[in-house]
Design a protein around this motif. Structure first.
Motif, short mmCIF file in Angstrom:
data_model
loop_
_atom_site.label_atom_id
_atom_site.label_comp_id
_atom_site.label_asym_id
_atom_site.label_seq_id
_atom_site.Cartn_x
_atom_site.Cartn_y
_atom_site.Cartn_z
N VAL A 129 38.62 33.80 -29.65
CA VAL A 129 39.50 32.76 -30.16
C VAL A 129 39.29 31.46 -29.38
CG1 VAL A 129 41.89 32.07 -30.56
CG2 VAL A 129 41.20 34.46 -30.88
N SER A 130 39.33 30.35 -30.08
CA SER A 130 39.24 29.04 -29.42
C SER A 130 40.26 28.10 -30.03
CB SER A 130 37.83 28.45 -29.55
OG SER A 130 37.51 28.21 -30.91
N LEU A 131 40.78 27.21 -29.19
CA LEU A 131 41.72 26.17 -29.62
C LEU A 131 41.10 24.81 -29.34
CD1 LEU A 131 45.12 27.60 -28.28
CD2 LEU A 131 44.26 27.67 -30.63
N TRP A 165 38.65 31.75 -35.05
CA TRP A 165 38.49 33.16 -34.67
C TRP A 165 37.13 33.63 -35.16
CZ3 TRP A 165 39.69 37.92 -37.85
CH2 TRP A 165 39.55 39.09 -37.07
N GLU A 166 36.30 34.09 -34.24
CA GLU A 166 34.96 34.59 -34.57
C GLU A 166 34.74 35.90 -33.82
OE1 GLU A 166 30.29 33.06 -34.60
OE2 GLU A 166 31.92 31.70 -34.00
N PRO A 167 35.17 37.02 -34.40
CA PRO A 167 35.07 38.31 -33.71
C PRO A 167 33.62 38.72 -33.49
CG PRO A 167 35.72 38.64 -35.99
CD PRO A 167 35.76 37.15 -35.74
N ALA A 168 33.34 39.22 -32.29
CA ALA A 168 31.97 39.62 -31.96
C ALA A 168 31.53 40.83 -32.76
CB ALA A 168 31.87 39.90 -30.46
N GLN A 169 32.48 41.68 -33.18
CA GLN A 169 32.14 42.92 -33.86
C GLN A 169 31.97 42.76 -35.37
OE1 GLN A 169 34.91 42.41 -32.14
NE2 GLN A 169 34.68 43.54 -30.20
#
Length: 274
Positions: A129-131, A165-169
């Motif tokens: 997650v990044s803001l 949101w960029e999930p690694a999985q």
């Protein structure tokens, strides 16, 4: 361009005189280039420099600090379903990185000088997650523009909070962005809180990276008069890596705005150093 006081370094035999000649030449060149900048661009460069120094000293106490930057050439200025300039644009960028924190200064200038944009972009990352806060500054050609002017009638700034949101999985990207400053309804004067939501699916085609994404706005605001699908995008990209941290990213995308019934292609070619 004739720079007064310049003479070829090879004509100077004394090494000290050669050094002074080089300093004189570079100072004259810098002075000339500075004189050609608009007042807005000078203010932005000074503010960017001051903020970079401040962020550097704050971040250096806890994390290793790195600097990266480069320049991108785009076939047009396109953003979230709308073409703001059909002329090619030059987009310089510089980033200060320290741990989870990144401070980016980004600009865009159309070659016909009919569009320009200056953004300050702080980002804080927490795993997947990044803001990010985007401060957009869009001067209006032919009108009064001042970077530090925040009055109601001539303020060219608008500010947005973006969560990604960029999930690694998973092959998935989701972002939501809402304007919280200077995004007003022109009739009522009340904040629009214009919101943009995008979902994308990245994948790989051999040596090529690809992504398909959809973007929409959930209610009336800056993007549309009601809830609407404002972007459908298919992109192919590749980053060519070179020595000394240099890279050459290239991308081609097809973009459509179903709400406006418009379509376009966008080509980007950049050069970056990390």
């Amino acid at each position: 361009i004739r720079l007064k006081g310049y003479f070829p370094f090879s004509m100077v035999r004394n090494s000290n005189q050669a050094k002074l000649a080089k300093i004189n030449f570079f100072m004259l060149t810098a002075t000339y280039l500075w004189s050609k900048l608009t007042c807005t661009m000078r203010q932005f460069l000074l503010i960017s420099f001051i903020l970079s120094i401040a962020a550097f000293h704050v971040a250096r106490a806890e994390h290793a600090v790195s600097l990266s930057g480069g320049i991108n050439l785009a076939s047009k200025q396109y953003w979230r379903g709308v073409v703001y300039s059909n002329a090619p644009v030059v987009q310089p960028e510089i980033s200060l990185n320290a741990g989870r924190f990144t401070l980016t200064f980004w600009g865009s200038q159309a070659v016909d000088f009919n569009y320009s944009e200056i953004n300050i972009i702080p980002t804080y990352s927490m795993g997947d997650v990044s803001l990010t806060i985007y401060d957009y500054y869009n001067p209006v050609k032919g009108a009064y523009n001042h970077y530090l002017d925040f009055s109601d009638s001539t303020n060219r700034h608008s500010t947005e909070l973006l969560a990604a949101w960029e999930p690694a999985q998973l092959p998935l990207k989701i972002l939501a962005a809402t304007f919280f400053y200077n995004d007003k309804n022109p009739l009522s004067g009340k904040p629009n809180f214009s919101t943009y939501i995008e979902a994308g699916v990245p994948f790989v085609l051999g040596a090529i990276n690809a992504e398909i994404s959809l973007g929409m706005t959930p209610f009336c605001g800056y993007y549309a008069a009601s809830a609407a699908l404002i972007q459908a995008r298919a992109e192919l990209s590749r980053v060519f890596l070179f020595k000394h941290g240099c890279s050459l990213p290239v991308s081609l995308s097809f973009n459509a705005n179903p709400s406006l019934r418009t379509m376009n292609f966008l080509l980007n070619v950049g050069f970056f150093i990390e």
